[in-house]
Scaffold this active site. Structure first.
Site, PDB file in Angstrom:
ATOM      1  CD  GLU A 248      27.513  47.716  40.693  1.00 52.71           C
ATOM      2  OE1 GLU A 248      26.801  46.737  40.488  1.00 52.71           O
ATOM      3  OE2 GLU A 248      27.151  48.659  41.406  1.00 52.71           O
TER       4      GLU A 248
ATOM      5  N   GLY B  91      37.209  41.200  47.220  1.00 51.90           N
ATOM      6  CA  GLY B  91      38.433  41.462  46.485  1.00 51.90           C
ATOM      7  C   GLY B  91      38.589  42.918  46.115  1.00 51.90           C
TER       8      GLY B  91
END
Lengths: 334, 160
Positions: free
Chosen positions: A292, A47
């Site tokens: 991240e 995604g």
């Protein structure tokens, strides 16, 4: 008892990839008979947009429009090896492998075109629109469609390439312990403003201002999307998320994701995102891994803002109302 | 278990199926009819990914039994585009990068459609309220809220 306001700042450095037994990713690129290009990977698009980015990287390297590239990912049984989509490594590691594979495929493509046009391959260039032409004589050109047909049915050539990107394992130096366990750092800084109710311990994040230094943004809209979502997720880590919230008895705890707290659409902080682009030296087209790291700086920024507001250091996540009240009680007891 | 017949209208076409008694509408749509636009997230009515519109009302298809839908008019995200042209909400989600992994998107669009059908010019608070039963793990919600507001603006411009 009052609502107290505080402001906190935090900055982070975040590496791309990791250092277990070396950090490799492979890619294969080949053309179809009609001159579309297939990128085969076993990296996963979950995604974050890996397929789009790999298509852009391949298209840019070969010199064709992005919609001429098809990306096949995520069959680890049959695809070329990838360590995986984690450690913010997808764009950096797989992107470098795709560039190498696409360069090799481009070279074969130009060689076939050179035979068709009866010129030297080094005199050819792509126009980015699906054609190959002679430098300085653009009227002498051939479509990549025709080049692929010729390669397949006339010349017996495979327009294809192999890519391999490896960060070798780093071992610590015996004397100093120095090592290079990671590469290509991205950077971020966040300022968070909060209100803390010192009667209930409840924290409201009023706004977060984030600056992210992520190398080259290969797809600026998708980068922005990732950073906005990541900033929200950082606040979620700071204030909400835990599988083990405090309960007098664990039997009263959550049992599934329905009871796993995250901020909903009514709990959003005003969010600002600024992207700084300082292309990395070893990334594909200067990219780093923004995945991240974008959810990290909000956590210490919120903790610092809480300290600024009510004067207590919460060093356990998430920063729940209960932990704040316990800390305030301890502070008052002096 | 005995199968029961159920007939309803799905995105304008008549459907007639035999389903096991107790089958949810979600499973009937996905497994019997092949409309996989409603997603099975939590299967207990808390995530909103399975949202569909039944007779104009927003419903959770994971908590709705298929056999109770006889004669109903059901709309799903798969039926929103007309003649290959995306619905303004779909267009706004696409243009506004309001989707990442995409799992929550059909439910979000259904919830937004019911809102815009009733409140063509919603405030931000209206949108937040309308989406509050739908969970997203990727976007941080803001792009979704903005997409719904932008679809509402596009609609009002078309009307005017």
């Amino acid at each position: 008892m009052a609502i107290r306001r505080g402001r906190g700042v935090a900055a982070i450095n975040y590496p791309t990839g990791m250092n277990l037994g070396g950090d490799p990713t492979q890619a294969l690129v080949h053309s179809t008979p009609t001159g579309n290009f297939m990128v085969t990977l076993s990296s996963v698009d979950l995604g974050q947009g890996m397929k789009q980015i790999m298509a852009q990287i391949c298209a840019e390297t070969i010199g064709v429009p992005t919609d001429r590239v098809i990306v096949d990912t995520a069959d680890t049984d049959t695809g070329p090896h990838c360590m995986g989509t984690f450690a913010s490594r997808g764009t950096h590691r797989a992107g470098n492998a795709v560039i190498q594979a696409a360069k090799e495929a481009r070279q074969v493509m130009l060689e076939v075109a050179a035979e068709e046009l009866e010129v030297n391959a080094s005199d050819l260039e792509t126009d980015g629109q699906g054609n190959i032409r002679v430098k300085g004589a653009p009227q002498k050109s051939i479509s990549i469609f025709d080049v692929a047909l010729s390669a397949h049915f006339k010349r017996g050539r495979s327009i294809s390439g192999r890519g391999m990107f490896l960060i070798p394992r780093s071992y610590p130096e015996k004397e100093t312990g120095a090592m290079k366990p990671s590469t290509c750092y991205a950077h971020a800084c966040t300022v968070a403003e909060v209100e803390v109710d010192d009667e209930t311990g409840e924290v409201t994040v009023l706004n977060v201002k984030n600056v992210f230094e992520i190398g080259r943004a290969l797809n600026p809209k998708m980068v922005e999307q990732q950073l906005v979502g990541g900033s929200w997720m950082g606040i979620s880590h700071a204030l909400y998320e835990t599988t083990e919230p405090y309960y007098p008895n664990r039997d009263h705890g959550g049992t599934d994701f329905n009871q796993y707290l995250m901020p909903g659409p009514g709990d959003l902080a005003e969010t600002e995102i600024i992207v700084l682009e300082r292309p990395s030296s070893d990334g594909p087209f200067g990219a780093k891994g923004p995945g991240e790291m974008c959810a990290n700086p909000q956590i210490p920024a919120v903790a610092n803002a809480v300290f600024d507001a009510v004067g207590v250091r919460i060093d356990t996540l998430p920063i729940t109302p209960e932990r704040i009240l316990r800390a305030l009680k301890a502070q008052a007891a002096g | 278990m005995a199968k029961v017949p159920v007939q309803f209208t799905l995105n304008g076409s008549e459907k007639a199926e035999f389903v096991e008694s107790g089958t949810t509408l979600l499973n009937a749509l996905r497994d019997k009819i092949g409309d996989t636009s409603p997603k099975g997230g939590c299967h207990q009515g808390t995530c909103g990914a399975c949202s569909v519109i039944i007779d104009g009302e927003l419903r959770l298809s994971c908590l709705t039994l298929a056999e109770t839908c006889g004669g109903a008019n059901i709309k799903t995200t798969a039926g929103l585009a007309e003649g290959g042209v995306l619905h303004p909400l779909q267009r706004a989600f696409l243009d506004g990068f309001a989707t990442q992994c995409g799992f929550c998107t059909p439910g979000m669009i259904m919830a937004a459609k019911v809102l815009l059908d009733r409140t063509p010019n919603p405030s931000r608070e209206d949108v937040v309220e309308a989406l509050s039963g739908n969970v997203c793990r990727c976007t941080g919600y803001e792009p979704i809220i903005q997409a719904v507001l932008s679809a509402a603006r596009a609609n009002s411009q078309n009307v005017a």
